[in-house]
Design an enzyme around this catalytic site. Structure first.
Site, PDB file in Angstrom:
ATOM      1  N   HIS A 140       0.818  -1.216   0.000  1.00  0.00           N
ATOM      2  CA  HIS A 140       0.000   0.000   0.000  1.00  0.00           C
ATOM      3  C   HIS A 140       0.855   1.272   0.000  1.00  0.00           C
ATOM      4  O   HIS A 140       1.376   1.694   1.027  1.00  0.00           O
ATOM      5  CB  HIS A 140      -0.935  -0.032   1.224  1.00  0.00           C
ATOM      6  CG  HIS A 140      -1.895   1.100   1.281  1.00  0.00           C
ATOM      7  ND1 HIS A 140      -2.299   1.689   2.453  1.00  0.00           N
ATOM      8  CD2 HIS A 140      -2.523   1.787   0.299  1.00  0.00           C
ATOM      9  CE1 HIS A 140      -3.138   2.668   2.182  1.00  0.00           C
ATOM     10  NE2 HIS A 140      -3.285   2.751   0.884  1.00  0.00           N
ATOM     11  N   GLU A 152       2.828   0.769   3.323  1.00  0.00           N
ATOM     12  CA  GLU A 152       2.269  -0.124   4.338  1.00  0.00           C
ATOM     13  C   GLU A 152       2.286  -1.534   3.749  1.00  0.00           C
ATOM     14  O   GLU A 152       1.734  -1.733   2.664  1.00  0.00           O
ATOM     15  CB  GLU A 152       0.818   0.303   4.567  1.00  0.00           C
ATOM     16  CG  GLU A 152       0.422   0.467   5.981  1.00  0.00           C
ATOM     17  CD  GLU A 152      -1.020   0.983   6.133  1.00  0.00           C
ATOM     18  OE1 GLU A 152      -1.446   1.068   7.264  1.00  0.00           O
ATOM     19  OE2 GLU A 152      -1.719   1.291   5.153  1.00  0.00           O
ATOM     20  N   ASN A 190      -5.509   4.210   6.684  1.00  0.00           N
ATOM     21  CA  ASN A 190      -6.878   4.591   6.295  1.00  0.00           C
ATOM     22  C   ASN A 190      -7.921   4.322   7.374  1.00  0.00           C
ATOM     23  O   ASN A 190      -9.000   4.903   7.353  1.00  0.00           O
ATOM     24  CB  ASN A 190      -7.261   3.919   4.979  1.00  0.00           C
ATOM     25  CG  ASN A 190      -6.534   4.592   3.833  1.00  0.00           C
ATOM     26  OD1 ASN A 190      -6.248   5.788   3.901  1.00  0.00           O
ATOM     27  ND2 ASN A 190      -6.207   3.844   2.796  1.00  0.00           N
TER      28      ASN A 190
HETATM   29  P1  NAD Z   1      -7.750   5.978 -10.290  1.00  0.00           P
HETATM   30  O1  NAD Z   1      -9.212   6.120 -10.437  1.00  0.00           O
HETATM   31  O2  NAD Z   1      -6.883   7.187 -10.471  1.00  0.00           O
HETATM   32  O3  NAD Z   1      -7.190   4.842 -11.288  1.00  0.00           O
HETATM   33  C1  NAD Z   1      -7.724   3.563 -11.395  1.00  0.00           C
HETATM   34  C2  NAD Z   1      -7.276   3.000 -12.744  1.00  0.00           C
HETATM   35  O4  NAD Z   1      -7.661   1.620 -12.796  1.00  0.00           O
HETATM   36  C3  NAD Z   1      -7.927   3.701 -13.950  1.00  0.00           C
HETATM   37  O5  NAD Z   1      -6.922   4.165 -14.844  1.00  0.00           O
HETATM   38  C4  NAD Z   1      -8.773   2.598 -14.593  1.00  0.00           C
HETATM   39  O6  NAD Z   1      -8.830   2.679 -16.010  1.00  0.00           O
HETATM   40  C5  NAD Z   1      -8.016   1.350 -14.137  1.00  0.00           C
HETATM   41  N1  NAD Z   1      -8.813   0.132 -14.197  1.00  0.00           N
HETATM   42  C6  NAD Z   1     -10.108  -0.046 -13.836  1.00  0.00           C
HETATM   43  N2  NAD Z   1     -10.474  -1.330 -14.072  1.00  0.00           N
HETATM   44  C7  NAD Z   1      -9.375  -1.960 -14.578  1.00  0.00           C
HETATM   45  C8  NAD Z   1      -9.140  -3.294 -15.027  1.00  0.00           C
HETATM   46  N3  NAD Z   1     -10.083  -4.230 -14.968  1.00  0.00           N
HETATM   47  N4  NAD Z   1      -7.906  -3.590 -15.479  1.00  0.00           N
HETATM   48  C9  NAD Z   1      -6.920  -2.645 -15.527  1.00  0.00           C
HETATM   49  N5  NAD Z   1      -7.107  -1.370 -15.137  1.00  0.00           N
HETATM   50  C10 NAD Z   1      -8.326  -1.036 -14.666  1.00  0.00           C
HETATM   51  O7  NAD Z   1      -7.531   5.339  -8.838  1.00  0.00           O
HETATM   52  P2  NAD Z   1      -6.235   5.465  -7.879  1.00  0.00           P
HETATM   53  O8  NAD Z   1      -6.418   6.622  -6.972  1.00  0.00           O
HETATM   54  O9  NAD Z   1      -5.008   5.329  -8.704  1.00  0.00           O
HETATM   55  O10 NAD Z   1      -6.439   4.158  -6.971  1.00  0.00           O
HETATM   56  C11 NAD Z   1      -6.019   2.890  -7.416  1.00  0.00           C
HETATM   57  C12 NAD Z   1      -5.869   1.969  -6.220  1.00  0.00           C
HETATM   58  O11 NAD Z   1      -4.932   2.524  -5.300  1.00  0.00           O
HETATM   59  C13 NAD Z   1      -7.164   1.755  -5.423  1.00  0.00           C
HETATM   60  O12 NAD Z   1      -7.176   0.451  -4.923  1.00  0.00           O
HETATM   61  C14 NAD Z   1      -7.010   2.767  -4.299  1.00  0.00           C
HETATM   62  O13 NAD Z   1      -7.750   2.417  -3.157  1.00  0.00           O
HETATM   63  C15 NAD Z   1      -5.519   2.655  -4.025  1.00  0.00           C
HETATM   64  N6  NAD Z   1      -4.941   3.825  -3.350  1.00  0.00           N
HETATM   65  C16 NAD Z   1      -5.354   5.075  -3.656  1.00  0.00           C
HETATM   66  C17 NAD Z   1      -4.786   6.162  -3.002  1.00  0.00           C
HETATM   67  C18 NAD Z   1      -5.230   7.573  -3.333  1.00  0.00           C
HETATM   68  O14 NAD Z   1      -4.901   8.490  -2.575  1.00  0.00           O
HETATM   69  N7  NAD Z   1      -5.928   7.793  -4.426  1.00  0.00           N
HETATM   70  C19 NAD Z   1      -3.777   5.972  -2.048  1.00  0.00           C
HETATM   71  C20 NAD Z   1      -3.340   4.659  -1.780  1.00  0.00           C
HETATM   72  C21 NAD Z   1      -3.941   3.591  -2.437  1.00  0.00           C
END
Ligand code: NAD
Length: 291
Positions: A140, A152, A190
């Site tokens: 994470h 994490e 979180n």
């Molecule tokens: P985001 O919405 O910016 O990006 C998600 C991406 O996943 C998109 O580009 C989408 O096209 C792609 N996607 C969706 N379905 C897919 C599939 N079946 N195959 C391949 N790609 C696919 O989201 P994010 O903020 O980058 O978050 C991504 C992950 O990271 C989540 O699990 C989120 O909880 C985690 N995360 C987010 C943060 C944050 O601050 N945003 C911090 C730590 C962890």
């Protein structure tokens, strides 16, 4: 086992940052997304991120060229066949993550380690949907990945020591610090951070303060570098809501009830910075509070 090729599924804000730091650390990076648009935006963002590092004196021009040469993109999971470790960083939905892992398995090597960057979903449950729960971890990263020093690490109930140690070594090579959290909803960061953001949204919803009053109160009164609503927009309101739902369902305590205003914003497609509007409007030069 030495990890040389890292696969990343999902080229959104997190996948893009993870690709950047892995490439700078010298790993061969294979970045995939179902959206070709997300992939091209990711390459542009990584280029810009590396330029910023050069400007800060943290990277040389040659290191930037090398890092960019390490990154390959594809809109198909079959491109991840050579990877020693895969980091899933797709949308925070369990059905999406589970279907990605199921689709990945026919393409990868028996020794490939699988990890998820999920903010909240059970690592044990995701691992159980694969053929290798002992080689599955929560990996994470924090947002923005190139800036934030923490990763994490979350072991599922079946994760073996070898997998855990390999992940610890990768975190070290990325120049980051690992903490270890047990596999409970939201893990450590979180479990604490997102309920605080949810409470800030309740404070707005109940009219206790405006967007600016709430953000300034926490910035100036609690020494937070960003206000909670600004931070919610930065994280993505869909991700904040998804994490609250996991806490609410997983811990079965009403104190984790997602604020109805957060739900409403997500229903409206107001997801924060990434969609151009959330608690602030990002269409102009400077973000403008919307309430
Ligand atoms: P985001 O919405 O910016 O990006 C998600 C991406 O996943 C998109 O580009 C989408 O096209 C792609 N996607 C969706 N379905 C897919 C599939 N079946 N195959 C391949 N790609 C696919 O989201 P994010 O903020 O980058 O978050 C991504 C992950 O990271 C989540 O699990 C989120 O909880 C985690 N995360 C987010 C943060 C944050 O601050 N945003 C911090 C730590 C962890």
């Amino acid at each position: 086992m030495s990890v040389q090729h890292i696969g990343i599924v999902g080229a959104g804000q997190m996948g893009t940052g993870i690709a950047q730091v892995c490439a700078v650390a010298g790993y061969a990076v294979h970045l995939t997304d179902t959206s070709p648009k997300a992939l091209s935006a990711a390459v542009i963002k990584i280029d810009k991120g590396l330029v910023r590092q050069i400007e800060k004196g943290a990277l040389t021009e040659a290191a930037k060229t090398n890092a960019l040469a390490q990154i390959q993109t594809a809109d198909d999971l079959s491109a991840l066949g050579s990877c020693d470790l895969i980091i899933e960083a797709a949308t925070e939905r369990e059905d999406i993550k589970t279907s990605i892992f199921k689709a990945l398995i026919p393409h990868i090597k028996p020794a490939t380690i699988l990890t998820s960057n999920t903010s909240s979903i059970s690592i044990t449950r995701l691992a159980a949907q694969t053929d290798r729960p002992e080689m599955f971890m929560g990996f994470h990263f924090m947002n923005p990945v190139p800036v934030m020093p923490l990763v994490e690490l979350i072991r599922g109930i079946a994760t073996d020591d070898k997998t855990f140690k390999i992940c610890q070594e990768i975190v070290k090579r990325l120049g980051k610090t690992a903490t270890h959290s047990e596999d409970f909803p939201g893990f450590i960061v979180n479990r604490i951070l997102i309920p605080m953001i949810n409470e800030a949204i309740y404070t707005l919803h109940e009219g206790v303060g405006s967007v600016l009053s709430i953000d300034n109160s926490l910035k100036l009164g609690a020494n937070h570098p960003m206000g909670p609503l600004e931070l919610a927009d930065f994280i993505g309101l869909d991700t904040c809501l998804a994490v609250m739902k996991v806490l609410h369902n997983g811990l079965a305590d009403t104190k984790y009830r997602p604020c109805p205003l957060l739900t409403k914003y997500v229903e409206a497609g107001w997801l924060g910075r990434k969609s151009g509007r959330g608690f602030y409007d990002y269409s102009g030069e400077t973000p403008q509070p919307t309430r």
